[in-house]
Motif scaffolding. Structure first.
Motif, mmCIF file in Angstrom:
data_model
loop_
_atom_site.group_PDB
_atom_site.id
_atom_site.type_symbol
_atom_site.label_atom_id
_atom_site.label_comp_id
_atom_site.label_asym_id
_atom_site.label_seq_id
_atom_site.Cartn_x
_atom_site.Cartn_y
_atom_site.Cartn_z
ATOM 1 N N LEU A 172 6.227 1.888 -18.001
ATOM 2 C CA LEU A 172 6.376 1.339 -16.586
ATOM 3 C C LEU A 172 5.695 1.793 -15.425
ATOM 4 N N GLY A 173 5.074 1.251 -14.805
ATOM 5 C CA GLY A 173 4.365 1.991 -13.376
ATOM 6 C C GLY A 173 5.143 1.500 -12.314
ATOM 7 N N VAL A 174 5.460 2.579 -11.242
ATOM 8 C CA VAL A 174 6.180 2.436 -9.908
ATOM 9 C C VAL A 174 4.974 3.219 -8.856
ATOM 10 N N LYS A 175 4.983 2.372 -7.616
ATOM 11 C CA LYS A 175 4.070 2.855 -6.693
ATOM 12 C C LYS A 175 4.888 2.683 -5.329
ATOM 13 N N ILE A 176 4.496 3.704 -4.457
ATOM 14 C CA ILE A 176 5.060 3.585 -2.809
ATOM 15 C C ILE A 176 4.184 4.216 -2.252
ATOM 16 N N HIS A 177 3.992 3.841 -1.108
ATOM 17 C CA HIS A 177 3.224 4.570 -0.002
ATOM 18 C C HIS A 177 4.254 5.235 1.204
ATOM 19 N N VAL A 178 4.027 6.408 1.363
ATOM 20 C CA VAL A 178 4.795 7.155 2.258
ATOM 21 C C VAL A 178 4.175 7.915 3.284
ATOM 22 N N PHE A 249 6.801 1.166 2.240
ATOM 23 C CA PHE A 249 7.181 -0.007 1.753
ATOM 24 C C PHE A 249 8.651 -0.391 1.682
ATOM 25 N N GLU A 250 9.027 -1.525 1.908
ATOM 26 C CA GLU A 250 10.346 -1.981 1.786
ATOM 27 C C GLU A 250 10.958 -1.614 0.783
#
Length: 376
Positions: A172-178, A249-250
């Motif tokens: 599983l891959g997860v991504k977020i911008h912060v 990201f929301e």
């Protein structure tokens, strides 16, 4: 119903598909690119690219630094126990989001005369040396050449009965911008139990956090936040980055059933590019570069086929398979081996101690998953 005959149809408009489209149209070919999503769009991706692709992007008349790409020269690696090592990247690289890069490439493709159709391919048949491509919106197109650049997995993989699609994919891959504090010239790979997370800056001072984990581990927890709190944050570096940053990201993006199984570069006479042809473990951080390089490889051979230097389709396919394997097989094997070592906590800790004592070894290991600057 729309019927057209093209020189080349490209299925999928990610990095490989767009670079093929720009390259082939630049040299006068009539190209249709079919992409199910509209641009721009965020994707689960590490968003770090080795500088080896810069000569080719220059040939395509695309400069990522005009769009805010961040230059990266340093590398950090930590184990699950938060032991860390640093090194200079042999070639260096840059960080840019897929949101921006895909948009820039799509605009360049359209400027070159490429037709980009937002639709989903439902079927591809090959008969009497011609491809027929059917879409969900009842369009039918025919072409001499078809390129598969539809990513990690697709319903087309199922329809073609590709071997890798029969096997369960555990990742599983997860991504977020912060927004937060992180060195601009650094890409970091921090391991945690059952996975690892890439951290690097992209345009507009955003930090890309992208991790991959075993789905069996993940599903033991209620949600992404709980998993991060209980597992990801056991690595002190990741805990600090996530908890001291503000999410842009929301909610995080995620993708399941990521497969690193071996794929064939040619399937049903379709030349596969990018992730459709093979995926390197994100721990090695160079999948975007591989996608771009596979486009150059395919485009050059296709052009040679059209101008008669390659006389038959059989020879075209044979050359593509041979050159693809020569360019990427060792990288993929090295990526599998390195990822396997770092999945084992004890081995990873011993390896890190060796690298600390012999720091010259780390750039050598990095070179195993990177190439030389691309020749034009």
């Amino acid at each position: 119903m729309n019927k057209q005959f093209l020189d080349v149809i490209i299925i999928g408009g990610g990095l490989a598909g767009l670079c093929n489209a720009i390259h082939l149209s630049k040299l006068g070919k009539k190209v249709l690119l079919i992409e199910k999503n509209e641009y721009p769009k965020h994707k689960v991706c590490g968003e770090y690219i080795s500088n080896e692709v810069l000569p080719y992007l220059d040939f395509l008349e695309v400069n990522p630094f005009d769009s805010g790409a961040v230059r990266i020269n340093n590398f950090q690696l930590s184990t699950t126990k938060s032991n860390i090592i640093s090194a200079k990247l042999p070639l260096g690289g840059f960080g840019i989001s897929r949101y921006t890069l895909d948009l820039v490439l799509s605009e360049k493709a359209k400027e070159n005369g490429v037709t980009i159709l937002q639709d989903t391919v439902s079927n591809v048949t090959f008969l009497k040396d011609v491809f027929q491509v059917e879409t969900k919106d009842n369009n039918i197109f025919t072409s001499k050449i078809t390129i598969g650049a539809f990513g990690k997995r697709s319903l087309l993989d199922v329809k073609m009965g590709r071997n890798f699609i029969q096997k369960k994919s555990p990742y599983l891959g997860v991504k977020i911008h912060v927004k937060g504090n992180f060195k601009e010239d650094l890409v970091a790979l921090h391991n945690f139990k059952g996975g690892y997370c890439g951290v690097s800056k992209v345009e507009n001072n955003a930090i890309n956090l992208c991790y991959i984990t075993n789905y069996a581990t993940f599903k033991q927890y209620k949600n992404i936040e709980d998993f991060q709190e209980q597992v990801v944050f056991k690595n002190n570096y990741l805990k600090e980055i996530f908890q001291s940053s503000e999410a842009l990201f929301e909610k995080p993006l995620s993708i399941s059933q990521i497969s690193f199984e071996t794929k064939k570069p040619v399937e049903n006479h379709i030349l596969m590019c990018g992730d459709s042809a093979g995926m390197i473990h994100p721990l090695c951080g160079n999948g975007m570069s591989m996608a771009i390089q596979s486009a150059q490889l395919a485009s050059n051979l296709i052009l040679n086929y059209f101008n008669g230097e390659i006389e038959t389709r059989k020879e075209l396919e044979k050359q593509y398979i041979r050159q693809w394997k020569r360019k990427f097989s060792l990288r993929l094997k090295a990526g599998h081996f390195i990822a396997m070592l770092f999945r084992k906590d004890t081995i990873a800790s011993v390896l890190l101690q060796i690298l600390k004592k012999l720091p010259f070894l780390l750039p050598i290991i990095i070179k195993q998953t990177h190439g030389k600057p691309m020749k034009i």
